[in-house]
Design an enzyme around this catalytic site. Structure first.
Site, PDB file in Angstrom:
ATOM      1  N   ALA B 266      14.315 -32.625  31.716  1.00  0.00           N
ATOM      2  CA  ALA B 266      15.306 -31.932  32.551  1.00  0.00           C
ATOM      3  C   ALA B 266      14.661 -31.428  33.849  1.00  0.00           C
ATOM      4  O   ALA B 266      13.488 -31.063  33.823  1.00  0.00           O
ATOM      5  CB  ALA B 266      15.896 -30.762  31.783  1.00  0.00           C
ATOM      6  N   LYS B 270      12.792 -37.113  37.648  1.00  0.00           N
ATOM      7  CA  LYS B 270      11.747 -38.117  37.470  1.00  0.00           C
ATOM      8  C   LYS B 270      12.233 -39.251  36.578  1.00  0.00           C
ATOM      9  O   LYS B 270      11.908 -40.419  36.818  1.00  0.00           O
ATOM     10  CB  LYS B 270      10.477 -37.483  36.903  1.00  0.00           C
ATOM     11  CG  LYS B 270       9.871 -36.466  37.863  1.00  0.00           C
ATOM     12  CD  LYS B 270       8.585 -35.865  37.331  1.00  0.00           C
ATOM     13  CE  LYS B 270       8.199 -34.634  38.115  1.00  0.00           C
ATOM     14  NZ  LYS B 270       9.040 -33.456  37.791  1.00  0.00           N
ATOM     15  N   ASP B 336       5.572 -34.219  31.813  1.00  0.00           N
ATOM     16  CA  ASP B 336       5.616 -33.275  32.934  1.00  0.00           C
ATOM     17  C   ASP B 336       5.634 -31.896  32.276  1.00  0.00           C
ATOM     18  O   ASP B 336       6.686 -31.343  31.994  1.00  0.00           O
ATOM     19  CB  ASP B 336       6.872 -33.541  33.771  1.00  0.00           C
ATOM     20  CG  ASP B 336       6.915 -32.693  35.025  1.00  0.00           C
ATOM     21  OD1 ASP B 336       5.829 -32.355  35.551  1.00  0.00           O
ATOM     22  OD2 ASP B 336       8.017 -32.356  35.481  1.00  0.00           O
ATOM     23  N   CYS B 389       3.347 -28.993  38.001  1.00  0.00           N
ATOM     24  CA  CYS B 389       3.523 -28.522  39.380  1.00  0.00           C
ATOM     25  C   CYS B 389       2.693 -27.249  39.546  1.00  0.00           C
ATOM     26  O   CYS B 389       3.141 -26.274  40.123  1.00  0.00           O
ATOM     27  CB  CYS B 389       4.989 -28.316  39.722  1.00  0.00           C
ATOM     28  SG  CYS B 389       5.882 -27.229  38.614  1.00  0.00           S
TER      29      CYS B 389
END
Lengths: 168, 462
Positions: B266, B270, B336, B389
């Protein structure tokens, strides 16, 4: 033009039900102009004639950020077209310094006359929809504090009464 | 009717935010999107967070005694006021009048005199206060001075200290990057239109953009705009996505017939970028632990008409394999991972107010757990792309080196690129590649490590 004094809660005159406007004359226009000036001076976004102790069905509203789009609504009514409610922290020039959450229908159709007596219709949502309902309440002798708990209302009443005594 | 002012709302939202139980700034602002003055409320909230450590330092010097905890809304009203006086072109008298008025909107009329005095005091003492804040740090400085140095660059001290240790050469550039407003970057769906053709269509609408320098799908707008102004947005010609995320598909070495899992999918940006890049994957599973957030993946894929592809959405914790894995080895995994988000501060400045070092440590735990849990699902010779990130080593190269040390059949492949910084292990092997948020029109801070499953246990000494 003049800035008119605004009645403050719990002044009983705010409970008067206003009468319809039948005569669209120069006096009406001058009253509307005064109400606009009063609303801007008090940094309000709407003002009902009842608040300046004139008990006729007249409103001025300007919800724009730039304060350059005033509208007058004479003999206004509204019809709810979306029952969904939205919450908003309402305040009132007649209840200065207090803000409380009130739920009102999200979308309405407003029917009113302009200063010349010409009828018009307007679909409103967001802040305008809230504001028109708040102001029409004034014409019916109602205030936003009628929608909150008695406890809160009484607290506001006593604080404002105290403030009025002090300034009197 | 009287309407609560934008300043009162901003102060209320920010004091609620700081309590930390009601989610992010954007979530809290959702209640006010209907208002005409929403852009101003948003600007005040984002700006006050962006400069929070500096404003907070200035305010401490302006208050003779600290405000009580329950007056945090008044404190935020003052911080919002200082932000406007420092950074915005609103007239000083208007800022002061509106802020004084807003203290009534907060139902705290007693604060009017305080607000008036503090803001006027700031204007009067502006030069000396600001120059004291910006003073060059002298080497053997006391710890109070270290706090001031962090405040001068508008960063919380814990984060500033880490960046100073880990990235001394880029410290100021990173802080400046975090304090800047982010660019609005588009990902062009190359299976529908070429990047240059879309650039031309933007030009026809009078939208000025340039080619991104990091990903071959990226266009960077000169000025942010509403998505509805973008030609073909509803038809899926473009998506809004930071350029760092757009690099992901090119690193995954995609080809037809592969299976792929996006483990923390979510809101699906990506996942969509991958599906646009390679339209003939055999099977794709997008997992997220939040059902609500996973609904946004459905939304994204729907707009881009990618639902035709063999994709399964699954609400689960990715480490709970029973919930989603059928036992067939997977060729590509994108992890991620949940992280401190310290690479995207320019987009989410509330991180400066909310994030604590403890949270970073707990993110590291999740990262290790996820890596270890997903590894057995990967096919031999398959690739797992680990991204965050974050700009902190602890969540990036240290996580990778811990994982490599504990895993026999894993190898970190060197990512050769003209962007970012190579993270090297002591033995010269790669531990991934770090993008720093230092290019004002470039990508967010982001970390990539490409892990390959080897057939033979990798020799650690050779």
């Amino acid at each position: 033009m003049a800035v008119l004094p605004i009645l403050e809660f719990p002044d009983p005159r705010l409970r008067t039900v206003a009468k319809p406007v039948t005569l669209f004359d120069a006096e009406l226009k001058s009253l509307v102009a005064d109400m606009r000036e009063t609303m801007y001076a008090a940094e309000g976004i709407g003002l009902a004639a009842s608040q300046v102790d004139v008990h006729r069905r007249i409103l001025v509203i300007d919800v724009s950020e730039t304060k350059d789009s005033p509208r007058a609504f004479i003999n206004p009514t509204f019809e709810v077209i979306d029952e969904e409610l939205q919450d908003y922290d309402e305040g009132c020039l007649s209840v200065p310094g207090f803000y409380e959450t009130v739920s009102r229908p999200r979308r309405v159709i407003i029917r009113a006359q302009d200063e010349e007596g010409v009828p018009f219709e307007l679909e409103a949502d967001g802040l305008l929809a809230i504001c028109i309902q708040h102001e029409i309440d004034h014409l019916d002798g109602k205030l936003f504090v009628d929608y909150i708990s008695k406890l809160k209302r009484d607290r506001i009443r006593s604080k404002l009464t105290k403030a009025h005594k002090k300034s009197a | 009717m009287a309407s609560k002012s934008a300043r009162a709302i901003a102060a209320k939202v920010l004091s609620t935010l700081q309590v930390g139980t009601n989610g992010s700034l954007s979530n809290l602002l959702d209640d006010y999107r209907e208002r005409d003055d929403y852009p101003l409320i948003q600007e005040l909230c984002f700006g006050a967070c962006r400069w929070y450590p500096a404003l907070d330092h200035l305010l401490d010097n302006l208050l003779s005694k600290p405000l009580k905890a329950k007056e945090s809304d008044v404190r935020w009203l003052l911080l919002v006021g200082l932000y406007q006086l420092r950074e915005l072109s609103i007239a000083d008298y208007a800022v002061i009048n509106e802020s004084v008025e807003a203290s009534r909107g907060l139902k705290k009329p007693w604060a009017a005199a305080l607000v008036n005095a503090v803001l006027r005091n700031y204007l009067r003492r502006k030069v000396s206060l600001e120059s004291a804040l910006q003073l060059d740090q002298n080497p053997g400085a006391a710890s109070s001075d270290a706090k001031r140095a962090a405040a001068a660059l508008a960063h919380p001290k814990w984060l500033f200290d880490r960046l100073k240790t880990e990235r001394p050469e880029s410290l100021e550039a990173i802080c400046d990057g975090n304090n800047a407003r982010p660019p609005m970057t588009l990902r062009v769906n190359l299976s529908k239109i070429s990047r240059n053709d879309y650039l031309e269509r933007l030009g026809e609408r009078g939208i000025d953009a340039t080619l991104g320098g990091y990903a071959d799908t990226a266009l960077v707008l000169r000025e942010p705009c509403h998505v509805d102004a973008l030609p073909g947005f509803r038809d899926g010609l473009v998506s809004v996505q930071d350029e760092a995320s757009q690099i992901v598909p090119s690193l995954l070495q995609l080809r037809p017939g592969l299976s792929l899992v996006d483990a923390c999918a979510a809101p699906g940006g990506k996942t969509a970028a991958i599906l646009e890049r390679e339209t003939a994957l055999k099977r794709v599973v997008a997992i997220d632990s939040s059902k609500k957030r996973l609904a946004r993946v459905t939304e994204t894929l729907g707009r881009l008409a990618l639902t035709e592809q063999p994709i399964t959405l699954c609400t689960a914790n990715a480490e709970n394999l029973d919930a989603w894995w059928d036992g067939n080895p997977i060729d590509r995994i994108l992890l991620d991972a949940p992280c401190s988000a310290t690479g995207v501060i320019r987009r989410h400045p509330d991180i400066k107010v909310l994030r604590t070092p403890d949270e970073v440590a707990s993110c590291c735990e999740s990262q290790q757990t996820l890596l270890a849990a997903l590894w057995p699902c990967l096919a031999e010779d398959g690739l797992l792309l680990y991204t965050t990130c974050s700009v902190l080593d602890e969540e990036n190269q240290h996580t990778i080196s811990r994982f490599l040390a504990a895993t026999d059949n894993a190898k970190c492949e060197r990512i050769t690129a003209d962007w970012g910084v190579e993270c090297a292990a002591a033995d010269g092997g790669s531990l991934g590649r770090q993008l720093l948020p230092i290019d004002p029109r470039g990508p967010d801070g982001f970390f990539f490590a490409l892990l390959r499953k080897t057939s033979e246990p990798e020799s650690k000494t050779g």
